[in-house]
Scaffold this motif. Structure first.
Motif, PDB file in Angstrom:
ATOM      1  N   ALA A   1      24.925 -16.093-122.856  1.00  0.00           N
ATOM      2  CA  ALA A   1      23.472 -16.298-122.868  1.00  0.00           C
ATOM      3  C   ALA A   1      23.100 -16.995-124.168  1.00  0.00           C
ATOM      4  O   ALA A   1      23.659 -16.669-125.229  1.00  0.00           O
ATOM      5  CB  ALA A   1      22.745 -14.968-122.747  1.00  0.00           C
ATOM      6  N   PRO A   2      22.172 -17.930-124.101  1.00  0.00           N
ATOM      7  CA  PRO A   2      21.797 -18.665-125.314  1.00  0.00           C
ATOM      8  C   PRO A   2      21.362 -17.714-126.426  1.00  0.00           C
ATOM      9  O   PRO A   2      20.521 -16.843-126.216  1.00  0.00           O
ATOM     10  CB  PRO A   2      20.617 -19.527-124.858  1.00  0.00           C
ATOM     11  N   GLY A   3      21.946 -17.858-127.589  1.00  0.00           N
ATOM     12  CA  GLY A   3      21.555 -17.046-128.732  1.00  0.00           C
ATOM     13  C   GLY A   3      22.102 -15.635-128.735  1.00  0.00           C
ATOM     14  O   GLY A   3      21.846 -14.876-129.675  1.00  0.00           O
ATOM     15  N   SER A   4      22.845 -15.274-127.715  1.00  0.00           N
ATOM     16  CA  SER A   4      23.339 -13.899-127.631  1.00  0.00           C
ATOM     17  C   SER A   4      24.391 -13.621-128.699  1.00  0.00           C
ATOM     18  O   SER A   4      25.275 -14.429-128.948  1.00  0.00           O
ATOM     19  CB  SER A   4      23.950 -13.652-126.247  1.00  0.00           C
TER      20      SER A   4
ATOM     21  N   GLY B   1      40.515  -8.792-119.154  1.00  0.00           N
ATOM     22  CA  GLY B   1      39.169  -8.524-118.658  1.00  0.00           C
ATOM     23  C   GLY B   1      38.878  -7.062-118.375  1.00  0.00           C
ATOM     24  O   GLY B   1      37.789  -6.720-117.929  1.00  0.00           O
ATOM     25  N   LEU B   2      39.861  -6.194-118.633  1.00  0.00           N
ATOM     26  CA  LEU B   2      39.671  -4.753-118.378  1.00  0.00           C
ATOM     27  C   LEU B   2      39.727  -3.990-119.693  1.00  0.00           C
ATOM     28  O   LEU B   2      38.828  -3.205-120.002  1.00  0.00           O
ATOM     29  CB  LEU B   2      40.734  -4.241-117.395  1.00  0.00           C
ATOM     30  N   GLY B   3      40.797  -4.203-120.456  1.00  0.00           N
ATOM     31  CA  GLY B   3      40.846  -3.661-121.809  1.00  0.00           C
ATOM     32  C   GLY B   3      40.078  -4.611-122.708  1.00  0.00           C
ATOM     33  O   GLY B   3      40.650  -5.473-123.378  1.00  0.00           O
ATOM     34  N   PHE B   4      38.769  -4.479-122.693  1.00  0.00           N
ATOM     35  CA  PHE B   4      37.921  -5.539-123.242  1.00  0.00           C
ATOM     36  C   PHE B   4      36.581  -4.939-123.655  1.00  0.00           C
ATOM     37  O   PHE B   4      35.940  -4.260-122.862  1.00  0.00           O
ATOM     38  CB  PHE B   4      37.704  -6.588-122.144  1.00  0.00           C
ATOM     39  N   SER B   5      36.169  -5.175-124.891  1.00  0.00           N
ATOM     40  CA  SER B   5      34.856  -4.684-125.323  1.00  0.00           C
ATOM     41  C   SER B   5      33.800  -5.764-125.169  1.00  0.00           C
ATOM     42  O   SER B   5      34.009  -6.915-125.568  1.00  0.00           O
ATOM     43  CB  SER B   5      34.906  -4.250-126.788  1.00  0.00           C
ATOM     44  N   ILE B   6      32.679  -5.390-124.584  1.00  0.00           N
ATOM     45  CA  ILE B   6      31.571  -6.350-124.452  1.00  0.00           C
ATOM     46  C   ILE B   6      30.504  -6.114-125.516  1.00  0.00           C
ATOM     47  O   ILE B   6      29.460  -6.748-125.511  1.00  0.00           O
ATOM     48  CB  ILE B   6      30.931  -6.295-123.051  1.00  0.00           C
ATOM     49  N   HIS B   7      30.779  -5.175-126.432  1.00  0.00           N
ATOM     50  CA  HIS B   7      29.800  -4.866-127.478  1.00  0.00           C
ATOM     51  C   HIS B   7      30.073  -5.691-128.734  1.00  0.00           C
ATOM     52  O   HIS B   7      30.116  -5.171-129.851  1.00  0.00           O
ATOM     53  CB  HIS B   7      29.826  -3.377-127.809  1.00  0.00           C
ATOM     54  N   ALA B   8      30.344  -6.952-128.529  1.00  0.00           N
ATOM     55  CA  ALA B   8      30.665  -7.862-129.626  1.00  0.00           C
ATOM     56  C   ALA B   8      30.277  -9.255-129.156  1.00  0.00           C
ATOM     57  O   ALA B   8      30.103  -9.473-127.960  1.00  0.00           O
ATOM     58  CB  ALA B   8      32.167  -7.801-129.928  1.00  0.00           C
ATOM     59  N   PRO B   9      30.140 -10.193-130.064  1.00  0.00           N
ATOM     60  CA  PRO B   9      29.861 -11.557-129.618  1.00  0.00           C
ATOM     61  C   PRO B   9      31.049 -12.100-128.824  1.00  0.00           C
ATOM     62  O   PRO B   9      32.198 -11.936-129.260  1.00  0.00           O
ATOM     63  CB  PRO B   9      29.665 -12.333-130.926  1.00  0.00           C
ATOM     64  N   LEU B  10      30.794 -12.720-127.698  1.00  0.00           N
ATOM     65  CA  LEU B  10      31.880 -13.212-126.847  1.00  0.00           C
ATOM     66  C   LEU B  10      31.870 -14.740-126.791  1.00  0.00           C
ATOM     67  O   LEU B  10      30.819 -15.364-126.686  1.00  0.00           O
ATOM     68  CB  LEU B  10      31.735 -12.674-125.417  1.00  0.00           C
ATOM     69  N   ASP B  11      33.083 -15.296-126.831  1.00  0.00           N
ATOM     70  CA  ASP B  11      33.239 -16.735-126.635  1.00  0.00           C
ATOM     71  C   ASP B  11      33.862 -17.032-125.291  1.00  0.00           C
ATOM     72  O   ASP B  11      33.806 -18.141-124.786  1.00  0.00           O
ATOM     73  CB  ASP B  11      34.121 -17.324-127.734  1.00  0.00           C
ATOM     74  N   SER B  12      34.504 -16.019-124.740  1.00  0.00           N
ATOM     75  CA  SER B  12      35.141 -16.205-123.440  1.00  0.00           C
ATOM     76  C   SER B  12      35.357 -14.839-122.827  1.00  0.00           C
ATOM     77  O   SER B  12      35.220 -13.801-123.494  1.00  0.00           O
ATOM     78  CB  SER B  12      36.492 -16.918-123.591  1.00  0.00           C
ATOM     79  N   TYR B  13      35.668 -14.849-121.551  1.00  0.00           N
ATOM     80  CA  TYR B  13      35.978 -13.607-120.864  1.00  0.00           C
ATOM     81  C   TYR B  13      37.007 -13.914-119.787  1.00  0.00           C
ATOM     82  O   TYR B  13      36.759 -14.747-118.906  1.00  0.00           O
ATOM     83  CB  TYR B  13      34.719 -12.996-120.238  1.00  0.00           C
TER      84      TYR B  13
END
Ligand SMILES: [Cu+2]
Length: 375
Positions: A128-131, A217-229
């Motif tokens: 998301a822009p600016g996320s 994509g499973l052992g993965f934290s989304i509580h950080a800035p992401l560049d890819s998934y």
């Protein structure tokens, strides 16, 4: 009064979870005739369990849904046994990818879910822009939530005719980290596909072995800035549908449910919880153009949802309020250790808040405890 508050608290704690319940064909509502309905909306978190095939103790389906190769399929998920289009399909900031797999089987009614699955659809992540945090990005489950629980894709036009299991899956990553913690929400639908195609994908996997708790994509934290998934599981088959997630809130594009209901959280007042029991009279778009990447992206947002508002004739089954407003604690997720004593309902309400706002290890820990408590 106290008893009621406790019961309400339990229901609220279960609100976040969800099950796949309905199926559509080219905009026609097929109801739940061909789904193997799952009795519990709890997630699957055990990577050695055959529950990753078609969930735990699914009911027999009434029969198979008839599709032609190339038809548009819409999968539909809800938190409860009510078909609300103003409540999130899955609550509690359960962000993550939505995937669909199919398995060619001899007889869909007799298939166990141990068969060889290929991936036909994925709607995973976009920045998301600016996320500055993955939670605030675009996700498959956000698209699903804000489209009244629905996402759609096409059955590959050249798929060989026959019986298939369609395995729909939402993966929630709010509690996941590099060492695991993803939640899988799975159900199987029984399909009979007609056509003259010859495609029999050989790039297949079986469950549960397709996944590991710390896999891509499973052992993965989304509580950080992401560049890819990295999408979990195998690559999409050729001709599969890749959708780019595009929704961040209710009603942000035409056709998404009106923003009449906030995401289900423990702080929602009782009155709005009752009114959220709506009869979904919405229908997904029936005119989706032929398969292409662009078409797949467009089709992620059914555009003919004409009535997101609760029907006047809807049975007003008052779903228990997500906590009594008088008893709601004011503790924030980051300060769980307040001095005052809480009732169970208050504590569960707090957990709900933590679930929604979750980003700290402390709140993950208490939520895990709550799940065990509820099981
Ligand atoms: Cu959950």
């Amino acid at each position: 009064m106290k008893t009621f508050a406790v019961v309400a608290g339990f229901a609220a704690a279960a609100n976040a979870h969800a099950t796949w319940q309905y199926l559509w064909k080219n905009g026609e509502d097929l109801g739940s005739t061909c789904v193997r309905k799952v009795p519990s909306n709890s997630p699957i978190e055990d990577y050695s369990s055959t529950a990753l095939q078609c969930n735990v103790n699914p009911a027999d389906a009434e029969g198979n849904c008839e599709f032609a190769a190339g038809d548009t399929v819409t999968i539909e998920m809800h938190q409860h046994d009510s078909r609300s289009s103003t409540e999130e399909g899955i609550g509690g900031a359960h962000w993550g990818p939505v995937l669909a797999y199919m398995a060619s089987v001899e007889d869909a009614a007799a298939a166990t879910g141990a068969e060889d699955f290929f991936k036909v659809y994925q709607n995973t992540w976009a920045k998301a822009p600016g996320s500055t945090q993955g939670d605030n990005d675009f996700w498959g489950t956000k698209d699903m939530n804000y489209n009244g629980g629905k996402l759609d894709f096409k059955i590959p036009a050249d798929l060989a005719p026959g019986d298939y299991l369609l395995r729909a899956e939402a993966i929630a990553l709010h509690a996941a980290s590099a060492s695991g913690g993803a939640q899988h929400y799975v159900a199987c639908y029984q399909l009979t596909v007609s056509g003259s195609g010859s495609l029999k994908p050989t790039d297949t996997v079986t469950f549960p072995s397709a996944y590991t708790k710390d896999g891509p994509g499973l052992g993965f934290s989304i509580h950080a800035p992401l560049d890819s998934y990295p999408a979990p599981g195998p690559a999409l088959i050729e001709g599969g549908a890749e959708a780019t997630p595009q929704l961040l809130t209710f009603g942000s594009i035409e056709g998404a449910p009106a923003a009449t209901a906030p995401p289900a959280t423990a702080t929602k007042p009782a009155s709005s919880a009752a009114s959220a029991t709506a009869v979904a009279s919405s229908a997904p778009a029936s005119s989706v153009p032929a398969s292409s990447t662009a078409a797949a992206q467009t089709s992620a947002a059914p555009s003919a949802q004409t009535s997101a508002a609760p029907s006047a004739t809807a049975t007003a089954v008052a779903e228990p309020a997500p906590s009594s407003s008088a008893a709601a604690p004011s503790a924030t997720p980051s300060s769980p250790a307040a001095e005052k004593e809480y009732t169970i309902a208050e504590f569960i309400a707090f957990l709900e808040e933590a679930d929604a706002a979750d980003s700290s290890a402390a709140s993950k820990k208490v939520r895990r405890h709550a799940r065990a408590f509820l099981a």
